[in-house]
Design a protein around this motif. Structure first.
Motif, PDB file in Angstrom:
ATOM      1  N   ILE A  84      72.757  10.414  57.576  1.00 46.60           N
ATOM      2  CA  ILE A  84      72.259  11.045  56.353  1.00 46.60           C
ATOM      3  C   ILE A  84      73.249  12.066  55.809  1.00 46.60           C
ATOM      4  N   GLU A  85      73.801  12.890  56.696  1.00 49.70           N
ATOM      5  CA  GLU A  85      74.656  14.003  56.275  1.00 49.70           C
ATOM      6  C   GLU A  85      75.832  13.578  55.412  1.00 49.70           C
ATOM      7  N   PRO A  86      76.579  12.506  55.760  1.00 51.74           N
ATOM      8  CA  PRO A  86      77.712  12.127  54.899  1.00 51.74           C
ATOM      9  C   PRO A  86      77.279  11.773  53.481  1.00 51.74           C
ATOM     10  N   LEU A  87      76.070  11.224  53.338  1.00 56.53           N
ATOM     11  CA  LEU A  87      75.598  10.783  52.024  1.00 56.53           C
ATOM     12  C   LEU A  87      75.280  11.948  51.103  1.00 56.53           C
ATOM     13  N   LYS A  88      75.033  13.133  51.684  1.00 52.12           N
ATOM     14  CA  LYS A  88      74.783  14.316  50.873  1.00 52.12           C
ATOM     15  C   LYS A  88      76.044  14.785  50.150  1.00 52.12           C
ATOM     16  N   ARG A  89      77.183  14.307  50.594  1.00 47.52           N
ATOM     17  CA  ARG A  89      78.464  14.713  50.018  1.00 47.52           C
ATOM     18  C   ARG A  89      78.980  13.701  48.996  1.00 47.52           C
ATOM     19  N   ILE A  90      78.127  12.716  48.655  1.00 46.18           N
ATOM     20  CA  ILE A  90      78.532  11.615  47.777  1.00 46.18           C
ATOM     21  C   ILE A  90      77.642  11.551  46.536  1.00 46.18           C
ATOM     22  N   GLY A  91      78.262  11.373  45.380  1.00 40.94           N
ATOM     23  CA  GLY A  91      77.544  11.046  44.152  1.00 40.94           C
ATOM     24  C   GLY A  91      77.819   9.589  43.841  1.00 40.94           C
ATOM     25  N   HIS A  92      76.858   8.888  43.255  1.00 47.34           N
ATOM     26  CA  HIS A  92      77.089   7.463  43.034  1.00 47.34           C
ATOM     27  C   HIS A  92      76.270   6.914  41.866  1.00 47.34           C
ATOM     28  N   ASN A  96      65.143  14.437  34.437  1.00 44.30           N
ATOM     29  CA  ASN A  96      65.617  13.484  35.441  1.00 44.30           C
ATOM     30  C   ASN A  96      66.669  14.120  36.353  1.00 44.30           C
ATOM     31  N   LEU A  97      67.590  14.865  35.764  1.00 39.01           N
ATOM     32  CA  LEU A  97      68.610  15.524  36.571  1.00 39.01           C
ATOM     33  C   LEU A  97      68.007  16.640  37.413  1.00 39.01           C
ATOM     34  N   ASP A  98      67.028  17.324  36.875  1.00 37.94           N
ATOM     35  CA  ASP A  98      66.351  18.391  37.603  1.00 37.94           C
ATOM     36  C   ASP A  98      65.702  17.833  38.882  1.00 37.94           C
ATOM     37  N   LEU A  99      65.019  16.698  38.757  1.00 35.99           N
ATOM     38  CA  LEU A  99      64.380  16.061  39.916  1.00 35.99           C
ATOM     39  C   LEU A  99      65.422  15.608  40.939  1.00 35.99           C
ATOM     40  N   HIS A 100      66.511  15.053  40.430  1.00 36.34           N
ATOM     41  CA  HIS A 100      67.568  14.568  41.321  1.00 36.34           C
ATOM     42  C   HIS A 100      68.170  15.718  42.138  1.00 36.34           C
ATOM     43  N   CYS A 101      68.464  16.820  41.470  1.00 35.47           N
ATOM     44  CA  CYS A 101      69.056  17.967  42.160  1.00 35.47           C
ATOM     45  C   CYS A 101      68.092  18.547  43.200  1.00 35.47           C
ATOM     46  N   GLU A 102      66.805  18.592  42.857  1.00 33.55           N
ATOM     47  CA  GLU A 102      65.808  19.095  43.809  1.00 33.55           C
ATOM     48  C   GLU A 102      65.745  18.188  45.039  1.00 33.55           C
ATOM     49  N   TYR A 103      65.785  16.883  44.809  1.00 26.65           N
ATOM     50  CA  TYR A 103      65.762  15.910  45.891  1.00 26.65           C
ATOM     51  C   TYR A 103      66.996  16.066  46.782  1.00 26.65           C
ATOM     52  N   MET A 104      68.148  16.335  46.160  1.00 28.15           N
ATOM     53  CA  MET A 104      69.407  16.461  46.911  1.00 28.15           C
ATOM     54  C   MET A 104      69.591  17.848  47.517  1.00 28.15           C
ATOM     55  N   GLY A 105      68.667  18.776  47.239  1.00 30.27           N
ATOM     56  CA  GLY A 105      68.803  20.126  47.773  1.00 30.27           C
ATOM     57  C   GLY A 105      69.906  20.912  47.101  1.00 30.27           C
ATOM     58  N   HIS A 106      70.150  20.633  45.824  1.00 27.46           N
ATOM     59  CA  HIS A 106      71.229  21.301  45.081  1.00 27.46           C
ATOM     60  C   HIS A 106      70.678  21.728  43.725  1.00 27.46           C
ATOM     61  N   TYR A 107      69.694  22.596  43.758  1.00 29.78           N
ATOM     62  CA  TYR A 107      69.065  22.995  42.493  1.00 29.78           C
ATOM     63  C   TYR A 107      69.890  24.081  41.817  1.00 29.78           C
ATOM     64  N   ASP A 108      70.452  23.735  40.669  1.00 30.15           N
ATOM     65  CA  ASP A 108      71.307  24.662  39.925  1.00 30.15           C
ATOM     66  C   ASP A 108      71.263  24.275  38.447  1.00 30.15           C
TER      67      ASP A 108
END
Length: 310
Positions: free
Chosen positions: A73-81, A97-109
């Motif tokens: 799982i960890e390597p995939l957190k470093r990848i955008g696709h 849509n981007l807000d949900l994606h960032c929340e899911y990825m743990g990168h809310y900004d």
């Protein structure tokens, strides 16, 4: 150069059909890797294996120096696709849509979301529901989603599909800036060879599931071969005259109307005169250089050749 991606004998079979066959691939940190191949060559399948979306039938994958396992799982957190056609929540806006994606990825900004939308030229329509977006706008949003978490590695499958010429130029500039400003590593597949030629540092050519060539764009540019190209309705007679009458030893027949002559000692004027004197119909004769497109077709299609050294 540190390798971000490395595969060893990577393969994928669906039943008796081999889609990807023993691929050994290397992608260095901070470079743009252009992945070229005909439709159905295995590009998307290989990208899905890199993202753990498809399980390999054989071989192994290393991401960021560590072996990718089925539960990694960890390597995939470093990848955008963005693989194939991007899918969104149709009733939500681009921003949502981007807000949900960032929340899911743990990168809310929120700033990162705004910056991503600006980079793909979607400011002003970010409040519209995605169901109102054109194909080109969806492609832009897919790229924005892939880059909004500032990944180390960006994997994009046919990212400029549906874009107009202006949009393609903007994406070309974006890919370069992601590499140069953020040190991001990009793996991009495309059937638009001329576009890959303008952005890629390294080219990987895949055909019928096999990676048949991996080469730097610099080496292709440095080795561009100059040749004289002749169009004639009688290539057999032309080949006979070139070899027996004009002493040309290094030439290639391309299809049933085209000949490329690599003997630099023979000028276009000498060739034209010699062919015409010997009753060879010459429709055109031009001096040319190899482009990436020609390089690509040379190694994927081959050609009938009179030149063992070429």
């Amino acid at each position: 150069m540190t390798e971000i991606i490395r595969t060893r004998l990577l393969s994928k079979n669906y039943g008796l059909t081999e889609v990807v066959s023993n691929v050994n691939m290397k992608l260095g940190r901070g470079e743009i890797y252009g992945f070229l191949g005909p439709n159905g060559a295995g590009k998307s399948t290989l990208m899905k294996m890199l993202l753990n979306l498809v399980k390999p039938s054989g071989g192994e994958i290393e991401l960021f120096g560590e072996r990718l396992l089925p539960g990694s799982i960890e390597p995939l957190k470093r990848i955008g696709h963005m693989i194939e056609t991007p899918v969104f929540y149709e009733k939500l806006t681009a921003e949502q849509n981007l807000d949900l994606h960032c929340e899911y990825m743990g990168h809310y900004d929120p700033k990162a979301i705004r910056e991503a939308l600006e980079r793909v030229q979607l400011i002003g329509i970010e409040k519209k529901p995605v169901k109102q977006f054109s194909l080109g706008m969806r492609q832009r949003l897919g790229i924005a989603r892939a880059i909004c978490t500032k990944p180390e590695l960006l994997i994009l499958d046919e990212p400029i599909n549906g874009l107009d010429p202006s949009g393609i130029q903007e994406m070309r500039q974006l890919f370069r800036s992601l590499r140069d400003e953020y040190g991001m590593t990009l793996l991009i597949s495309s059937h638009l060879i001329a576009e890959i030629e303008q952005v890629a540092d390294t080219i990987g050519v895949i055909d019928r599931g096999r990676l048949i060539k991996e080469v730097s764009m610099e080496s292709i540019r440095n080795s561009k071969t100059e040749y004289v190209e002749i169009v004639t309705s009688n290539v057999k007679l032309a080949a006979y005259v070139l070899e027996d009458k004009l002493g040309a030893k290094n030439f290639k027949l391309i299809g049933d109307r085209l000949i490329r002559i690599y003997d630099t000692a023979l000028t276009p004027e000498q060739l034209s005169k010699g062919l015409i004197i010997n009753d060879v119909p010459v429709e055109s004769i031009n001096r040319r250089h190899h482009s990436l497109e020609e390089y690509f077709f040379e190694i994927t299609r081959g050609g009938e050749s009179h030149a063992s050294s070429y």
